[in-house]
Design a protein around this motif. Structure first.
Motif, PDB file in Angstrom:
ATOM      1  N   ARG A 133      38.150  -8.669  40.829  1.00 53.45           N
ATOM      2  CA  ARG A 133      37.324  -7.478  41.079  1.00 53.45           C
ATOM      3  C   ARG A 133      37.024  -6.739  39.771  1.00 53.45           C
ATOM      4  N   VAL A 134      37.988  -6.723  38.857  1.00 50.81           N
ATOM      5  CA  VAL A 134      37.780  -6.071  37.562  1.00 50.81           C
ATOM      6  C   VAL A 134      36.622  -6.741  36.807  1.00 50.81           C
ATOM      7  N   LEU A 135      36.462  -8.042  37.032  1.00 50.86           N
ATOM      8  CA  LEU A 135      35.374  -8.770  36.375  1.00 50.86           C
ATOM      9  C   LEU A 135      34.022  -8.520  37.029  1.00 50.86           C
ATOM     10  N   GLY A 136      33.996  -7.687  38.071  1.00 56.13           N
ATOM     11  CA  GLY A 136      32.746  -7.318  38.702  1.00 56.13           C
ATOM     12  C   GLY A 136      32.357  -8.162  39.899  1.00 56.13           C
ATOM     13  N   ILE A 137      33.278  -8.973  40.402  1.00 53.75           N
ATOM     14  CA  ILE A 137      32.985  -9.822  41.553  1.00 53.75           C
ATOM     15  C   ILE A 137      33.147  -8.989  42.829  1.00 53.75           C
ATOM     16  N   SER A 138      32.238  -9.148  43.765  1.00 52.22           N
ATOM     17  CA  SER A 138      32.302  -8.402  45.009  1.00 52.22           C
ATOM     18  C   SER A 138      33.508  -8.841  45.841  1.00 52.22           C
ATOM     19  N   SER A 139      33.897  -8.003  46.797  1.00 52.58           N
ATOM     20  CA  SER A 139      35.071  -8.299  47.619  1.00 52.58           C
ATOM     21  C   SER A 139      34.881  -9.585  48.423  1.00 52.58           C
ATOM     22  N   PHE A 140      33.681  -9.789  48.956  1.00 52.56           N
ATOM     23  CA  PHE A 140      33.429 -11.003  49.724  1.00 52.56           C
ATOM     24  C   PHE A 140      33.480 -12.231  48.835  1.00 52.56           C
ATOM     25  N   ALA A 141      32.939 -12.108  47.621  1.00 54.94           N
ATOM     26  CA  ALA A 141      32.990 -13.233  46.685  1.00 54.94           C
ATOM     27  C   ALA A 141      34.428 -13.515  46.244  1.00 54.94           C
ATOM     28  N   VAL A 142      35.234 -12.468  46.099  1.00 54.69           N
ATOM     29  CA  VAL A 142      36.647 -12.660  45.764  1.00 54.69           C
ATOM     30  C   VAL A 142      37.345 -13.441  46.862  1.00 54.69           C
ATOM     31  N   PHE A 143      37.025 -13.121  48.104  1.00 55.52           N
ATOM     32  CA  PHE A 143      37.627 -13.840  49.227  1.00 55.52           C
ATOM     33  C   PHE A 143      37.245 -15.321  49.193  1.00 55.52           C
ATOM     34  N   LEU A 144      35.960 -15.592  48.951  1.00 59.11           N
ATOM     35  CA  LEU A 144      35.487 -16.970  48.974  1.00 59.11           C
ATOM     36  C   LEU A 144      35.933 -17.774  47.756  1.00 59.11           C
ATOM     37  N   ARG A 145      36.033 -17.121  46.597  1.00 61.26           N
ATOM     38  CA  ARG A 145      36.286 -17.847  45.355  1.00 61.26           C
ATOM     39  C   ARG A 145      37.736 -17.792  44.895  1.00 61.26           C
ATOM     40  N   VAL A 146      38.508 -16.838  45.416  1.00 59.84           N
ATOM     41  CA  VAL A 146      39.897 -16.699  44.975  1.00 59.84           C
ATOM     42  C   VAL A 146      40.870 -16.834  46.151  1.00 59.84           C
ATOM     43  N   THR A 147      40.728 -15.951  47.125  1.00 56.67           N
ATOM     44  CA  THR A 147      41.722 -15.885  48.207  1.00 56.67           C
ATOM     45  C   THR A 147      41.731 -17.149  49.058  1.00 56.67           C
ATOM     46  N   LEU A 148      40.575 -17.519  49.584  1.00 54.16           N
ATOM     47  CA  LEU A 148      40.508 -18.672  50.490  1.00 54.16           C
ATOM     48  C   LEU A 148      40.887 -19.985  49.811  1.00 54.16           C
ATOM     49  N   PRO A 149      40.421 -20.255  48.573  1.00 51.65           N
ATOM     50  CA  PRO A 149      40.848 -21.497  47.922  1.00 51.65           C
ATOM     51  C   PRO A 149      42.364 -21.579  47.715  1.00 51.65           C
TER      52      PRO A 149
END
Length: 223
Positions: free
Chosen positions: A124-140
């Motif tokens: 999120r600090v890098l400017g990624i949206s919460s939904f994108a964080v879920f798809l690109r970080v949390t879910l993987p």
């Protein structure tokens, strides 16, 4: 023999649809329970887990109350779209999805709780949206646990009997799933058909459980 393979095909269709529904709902609810603190969170978790311990016939009755012709959802669907869910394969999907949902929910919540929140915060600090964080970080990072839960839900959906019989009935070729076909074959004294159906069901469930065990997140060894 043809009826046995028809029941198998219907069971696979019902289980796949039910699992797909459970993946969407289970992942969303699992993330909510794992990441959001709100009053009544554990109560909601307990209510969503009820299908694991409640008799399937009771769940079937609740579904009849909701989606039956006189139920709130059933009446609305019939009046607005002319849809009648009772005694259809879609009702079997709904019953299987309700019964198997806790398996995906519990696995997803546990998997999301093992993901380090600092990794999400860094994204999120890098400017990624919460939904994108879920798809690109949390879910993987949590996908193994989610998939293991989905496989268990698929196996549970394949074997669902009580709730399915209550809302979908036993119409050969339309709503008669494998588990119901086994019951009908035993009742009719068709031992050969029953043995075949039991063998197919057992092999399918064992394979799915073995896959789920291999995909489950490794357990931490305490020092």
């Amino acid at each position: 023999m043809q009826e046995a393979w028809t029941a198998l095909g219907l069971s696979l269709k019902v289980a796949l649809w039910a699992t797909a529904i459970d993946i969407v709902l289970g992942v969303a609810l699992g993330w909510l329970l794992a990441r959001v603190r709100f009053p009544g969170r554990e109560l909601l978790d307990a209510l969503l887990t009820l299908p694991m311990v409640m008799p399937p016939t009771v769940l079937g009755y609740y579904l009849l109350v909701v989606i039956g012709r006189n139920g709130p959802l059933g009446r609305w669907l019939h009046d607005a779209f002319g849809i009648n869910l009772i005694f259809t394969w879609e009702a079997a999907v709904l019953a299987a999805a309700v019964v198997a949902l806790p398996l995906v929910l519990k696995a997803a919540r546990s998997a999301f709780e093992t993901v380090d929140p600092q990794l999400e915060q860094a994204a999120r600090v890098l400017g990624i949206s919460s939904f994108a964080v879920f798809l690109r970080v949390t879910l993987p990072l949590a996908w193994r646990g989610v998939l293991a839960g989905a496989l268990l839900a698929f196996a549970r959906s394949m074997g669902e009997f009580g709730a399915t019989l209550m809302v979908a009935g036993s119409i050969p070729g339309k709503t008669q799933t494998l588990s119901i076909a086994v019951y009908e074959a035993v009742q009719a004294g068709q031992d050969d058909t029953a043995n075949l159906l039991v063998l197919v069901t057992s092999v399918t469930c064992v394979v799915v459980l073995l896959l789920a065990g291999r995909l489950a997140p490794p357990r931490k060894v305490l020092p």
